[in-house]
Design an enzyme around this catalytic site. Structure first.
Site, PDB file in Angstrom:
ATOM      1  N   ASP A  23      87.852 -88.304  37.349  1.00 14.87           N
ATOM      2  CA  ASP A  23      86.539 -87.725  37.646  1.00 14.87           C
ATOM      3  C   ASP A  23      85.434 -88.639  37.132  1.00 14.87           C
ATOM      4  O   ASP A  23      85.582 -89.294  36.108  1.00 14.87           O
ATOM      5  CB  ASP A  23      86.452 -86.343  36.971  1.00 14.87           C
ATOM      6  CG  ASP A  23      85.317 -85.512  37.532  1.00 14.87           C
ATOM      7  OD1 ASP A  23      84.867 -85.792  38.670  1.00 14.87           O
ATOM      8  OD2 ASP A  23      84.875 -84.583  36.835  1.00 14.87           O
ATOM      9  N   HIS A  40      84.057 -94.466  44.258  1.00 13.27           N
ATOM     10  CA  HIS A  40      85.474 -94.241  44.585  1.00 13.27           C
ATOM     11  C   HIS A  40      86.200 -95.582  44.704  1.00 13.27           C
ATOM     12  O   HIS A  40      87.321 -95.745  44.208  1.00 13.27           O
ATOM     13  CB  HIS A  40      85.607 -93.454  45.896  1.00 13.27           C
ATOM     14  CG  HIS A  40      84.971 -92.103  45.848  1.00 13.27           C
ATOM     15  ND1 HIS A  40      85.149 -91.233  44.791  1.00 13.27           N
ATOM     16  CD2 HIS A  40      84.142 -91.463  46.712  1.00 13.27           C
ATOM     17  CE1 HIS A  40      84.460 -90.117  45.015  1.00 13.27           C
ATOM     18  NE2 HIS A  40      83.837 -90.239  46.165  1.00 13.27           N
ATOM     19  N   LEU A 136     109.085 -95.214  38.013  1.00 16.62           N
ATOM     20  CA  LEU A 136     107.994 -94.256  37.796  1.00 16.62           C
ATOM     21  C   LEU A 136     107.858 -93.396  39.043  1.00 16.62           C
ATOM     22  O   LEU A 136     107.885 -93.912  40.161  1.00 16.62           O
ATOM     23  CB  LEU A 136     106.679 -95.020  37.558  1.00 16.62           C
ATOM     24  CG  LEU A 136     105.376 -94.202  37.548  1.00 16.62           C
ATOM     25  CD1 LEU A 136     105.303 -93.310  36.303  1.00 16.62           C
ATOM     26  CD2 LEU A 136     104.157 -95.119  37.574  1.00 16.62           C
TER      27      LEU A 136
HETATM   28  C1  IPE Z   1      88.447 -82.686  40.707  1.00 14.50           C
HETATM   29  O1  IPE Z   1      87.222 -83.283  40.591  1.00 14.50           O
HETATM   30  C2  IPE Z   1      89.135 -83.171  41.945  1.00 14.50           C
HETATM   31  C3  IPE Z   1      89.616 -84.549  41.903  1.00 14.50           C
HETATM   32  C4  IPE Z   1      89.558 -85.334  40.857  1.00 14.50           C
HETATM   33  C5  IPE Z   1      90.211 -85.034  43.126  1.00 14.50           C
HETATM   34  P1  IPE Z   1      85.897 -82.590  41.150  1.00 14.50           P
HETATM   35  O2  IPE Z   1      84.774 -83.488  40.788  1.00 14.50           O
HETATM   36  O3  IPE Z   1      86.055 -82.270  42.582  1.00 14.50           O
HETATM   37  O4  IPE Z   1      85.841 -81.226  40.329  1.00 14.50           O
HETATM   38  P2  IPE Z   1      84.609 -80.285  39.961  1.00 14.50           P
HETATM   39  O5  IPE Z   1      83.945 -79.915  41.245  1.00 14.50           O
HETATM   40  O6  IPE Z   1      83.694 -81.077  39.086  1.00 14.50           O
HETATM   41  O7  IPE Z   1      85.203 -79.129  39.233  1.00 14.50           O
HETATM   42  C1  IPE Z   2      86.253 -88.054  41.310  1.00 14.14           C
HETATM   43  O1  IPE Z   2      84.949 -88.461  41.161  1.00 14.14           O
HETATM   44  C2  IPE Z   2      86.841 -88.460  42.631  1.00 14.14           C
HETATM   45  C3  IPE Z   2      87.100 -87.341  43.554  1.00 14.14           C
HETATM   46  C4  IPE Z   2      86.838 -86.079  43.335  1.00 14.14           C
HETATM   47  C5  IPE Z   2      87.677 -87.692  44.831  1.00 14.14           C
HETATM   48  P1  IPE Z   2      83.758 -87.590  41.671  1.00 14.14           P
HETATM   49  O2  IPE Z   2      83.463 -87.975  43.079  1.00 14.14           O
HETATM   50  O3  IPE Z   2      84.025 -86.149  41.470  1.00 14.14           O
HETATM   51  O4  IPE Z   2      82.576 -88.073  40.745  1.00 14.14           O
HETATM   52  P2  IPE Z   2      81.465 -87.177  40.056  1.00 14.14           P
HETATM   53  O5  IPE Z   2      82.171 -86.086  39.314  1.00 14.14           O
HETATM   54  O6  IPE Z   2      80.600 -86.638  41.148  1.00 14.14           O
HETATM   55  O7  IPE Z   2      80.730 -88.108  39.154  1.00 14.14           O
HETATM   56 MG    MG Z   3      83.632 -84.830  39.976  1.00 19.86          MG
END
Ligand code: IPE
Ligand code: IPE
Ligand code: MG
Length: 248
Positions: A23, A40, A136
């Protein structure tokens, strides 16, 4: 490979299954004035550095949350990028992972018609190619949501009971687990979520029942195998009780 300092690691207490909630990609990009999709793209290196780290540490199962069932609610451009990116990454990384003996698996609702067919095909090919590998087990939790996984398990069991191939007395914890996306996936020992958020966001609720949690306050693209090792070392300091009385 082989550049982590493993001297502080207890080889007898390596977590068998580590979950990564990657995240903070969007925030990493925002901080640089870049579009979220650049975050990403930057997160890919962190993921594969973590895979290298997992191989060195001797982790048997690593599950990376790459797209949740709720992530469809993002802007269409970002969703489209993530669909393309997850497929492209498979094509670019598959052969290297195969050479390293990594078994690639996918957990999620892959029947969802919103997933492009090409992507679905490449996921199937990658798991087929690497199915006998043993260094793994690398699971991509893609279009994954724990509530959907549990509902799907319940539905499959209900069908068997209705058909008479299973009796309601046989519906126990083992039966629910046997109908999850990857029946041989062990319970999580350690869940790591980057970015400073402290939540599961529908990630492996069943499998995390007794997991330990570590929350590095860094954004996912800044995560490295050293952070993975630090989290494992922290895990090794924890006393897991599983409901029993503590030592102290
Ligand atoms: C969780 O992250 C999903 C992934 C890492 C794929 P999100 O960024 O979507 O989660 P929330 O919305 O902050 O809970
Ligand atoms: C996690 O990073 C990747 C996915 C959920 C695919 P985010 O896209 O949620 O990044 P933030 O949380 O908005 O910074
Ligand atoms: Mg996020």
């Amino acid at each position: 490979m082989g550049d982590l300092d493993l001297s502080g690691l207890d080889p007898d207490r390596v977590p068998r299954h580590v979950g990564l909630i990657l995240d903070g990609n969007g925030r990493w990009a925002n901080a640089r004035g870049l579009p979220r999709t650049a975050g990403h793209a930057a997160g890919e290196a962190a993921l594969f550095d973590s895979v290298e780290g997992a191989l060195q540490i001797g982790i048997a199962w690593l599950t990376a949350y790459t797209f949740s069932t709720e992530n469809w609610n993002r802007d269409a451009d970002e969703v489209e990028f993530l669909m393309w990116f997850n497929e492209d990454l498979l094509l670019r990384r598959r052969d290297d992972l195969h050479r390293q003996g990594v078994r690639m698996l996918f957990a999620g609702d892959l029947t969802d018609p919103r997933i492009p067919d090409r992507n679905r095909r490449h996921m199937a090919e990658a798991s087929e190619l690497t199915r006998s590998n043993t260094t793994l087990n690398l699971v991509f939790a893609f279009n994954y949501g724990s509530r959907r996984e549990l509902a799907d398990s319940a539905r499959q069991i209900a069908v068997k009971v209705a058909e008479g191939t299973m009796s309601s007395d046989q519906v126990d914890e083992a039966a629910v687990a046997a109908h999850l996306y990857i029946p041989d996936m062990p319970d999580l020992d350690l869940v790591i979520r980057s970015s400073g958020e402290h939540r599961l966001s529908n990630f492996l609720l069943w499998q995390a029942a007794y997991a330990e949690f570590v929350f590095p306050g860094i954004l996912w693209p800044d995560f490295t195998q050293t952070h993975l090792l630090q989290a494992v070392l922290e895990y090794q300091q924890r006393e897991r009780r599983f409901g029993k009385a503590g030592k102290g």
